[in-house]
Design an enzyme around this catalytic site. Sequence first.
Site, PDB file in Angstrom:
ATOM      1  N   GLY A 146       0.827  -1.211   0.000  1.00 45.33           N
ATOM      2  CA  GLY A 146       0.000   0.000   0.000  1.00 45.33           C
ATOM      3  C   GLY A 146       0.857   1.254   0.000  1.00 45.33           C
ATOM      4  N   THR A 179       1.102   3.735   2.180  1.00 41.85           N
ATOM      5  CA  THR A 179       1.785   4.075   3.442  1.00 41.85           C
ATOM      6  C   THR A 179       3.024   3.189   3.599  1.00 41.85           C
ATOM      7  OG1 THR A 179      -0.454   4.453   4.294  1.00 41.85           O
ATOM      8  CG2 THR A 179       1.350   4.626   5.874  1.00 41.85           C
ATOM      9  N   ASP A 193       2.701  -2.830   8.368  1.00 40.39           N
ATOM     10  CA  ASP A 193       1.720  -2.783   7.273  1.00 40.39           C
ATOM     11  C   ASP A 193       0.667  -1.716   7.566  1.00 40.39           C
ATOM     12  OD1 ASP A 193       0.399  -3.381   4.954  1.00 40.39           O
ATOM     13  OD2 ASP A 193      -0.128  -5.436   5.486  1.00 40.39           O
ATOM     14  N   ASP A 220      -6.983  -0.315   6.027  1.00 41.78           N
ATOM     15  CA  ASP A 220      -8.044   0.500   5.424  1.00 41.78           C
ATOM     16  C   ASP A 220      -8.982   1.046   6.489  1.00 41.78           C
ATOM     17  OD1 ASP A 220      -7.316   0.132   2.617  1.00 41.78           O
ATOM     18  OD2 ASP A 220      -7.690  -1.968   3.064  1.00 41.78           O
ATOM     19  N   LYS A 231      -8.340  -4.853   5.932  1.00 39.09           N
ATOM     20  CA  LYS A 231      -7.209  -4.651   5.026  1.00 39.09           C
ATOM     21  C   LYS A 231      -7.567  -5.272   3.669  1.00 39.09           C
ATOM     22  CE  LYS A 231      -3.132  -5.568   6.281  1.00 39.09           C
ATOM     23  NZ  LYS A 231      -2.783  -4.419   5.396  1.00 39.09           N
ATOM     24  N   GLY A 232      -6.728  -4.982   2.691  1.00 37.78           N
ATOM     25  CA  GLY A 232      -6.941  -5.606   1.390  1.00 37.78           C
ATOM     26  C   GLY A 232      -7.400  -4.649   0.310  1.00 37.78           C
ATOM     27  N   GLY A 233      -7.396  -3.336   0.642  1.00 38.51           N
ATOM     28  CA  GLY A 233      -7.751  -2.341  -0.377  1.00 38.51           C
ATOM     29  C   GLY A 233      -6.870  -2.487  -1.617  1.00 38.51           C
ATOM     30  N   GLU A 239      -0.571 -10.773   3.080  1.00 38.67           N
ATOM     31  CA  GLU A 239      -0.405  -9.952   4.289  1.00 38.67           C
ATOM     32  C   GLU A 239      -0.759 -10.764   5.531  1.00 38.67           C
ATOM     33  OE1 GLU A 239      -1.359  -5.621   2.207  1.00 38.67           O
ATOM     34  OE2 GLU A 239      -2.947  -6.655   3.281  1.00 38.67           O
TER      35      GLU A 239
END
Length: 213
Positions: free
Chosen positions: A29, A31, A81, A84, A94-96, A103
Amino acid sequence: MTQDELKKQVAQAALRYVVEDAVVGVGSGSTVFAFIEYLSTIKNKIEGAVAASEASAERLKKHGIRVFDLNSINQLQVYVDGADEITEHLDMIKGGGGALTREKIVAAVAQTFVCICDASKLVPVLGKFPLPVEVIPMARSYVGREMLKRKAQPVLRENFRTDNGNLILDCHGLTILDPPALEAEIDGIAGVVTNGLFARRGADVCCSGPRMG
Ligand code: 5RP
């Protein structure tokens, strides 16, 4: 401060958790990409990294950071990590970016999960962000119907395949009051590889959240 600056701030804050002479787990991602920039400034102090996506592995290598296969690692002290959505209990969606399965695997191996996200990701209840569910292609319609029964509106992520060659159903309209229970329930549907709830193994610290490190 812009959102980009906030991302950089939390990414830099996560550096304090990186263990010298060890391999660090790296998620995916935007970030995390900011984190990789900071990690490259101390690359001579670490052994290398394990990446949770092809994109992160490529970015790490571009910065001269050695990328290890997870199977060659006996232990992983820290995994960094993004998220979202995250609650005060450090449960997450998570998983966007579609990397949820890898992950979750790297997070399972790590002793400490450091979540880096700006304050816009903090929510009282998970579910406003559509919950990503990775499915084996032939199970797409079946899993979609099962998600409808659970009051979600599944939407196939268009023109997208995961690093594992699977599909993503983004499930809208959920109000997730018991994240660990729903995580287990969705994982129990035949054809589901992983869902984006990270509650059974949530974060240990959040660099912008209630337990800001
Ligand atoms: C990817 C993820 C990311 O961590 C999540 O989507 C947050 O991304 P960003 O830092 O770009 O907001 O779970 O699968």
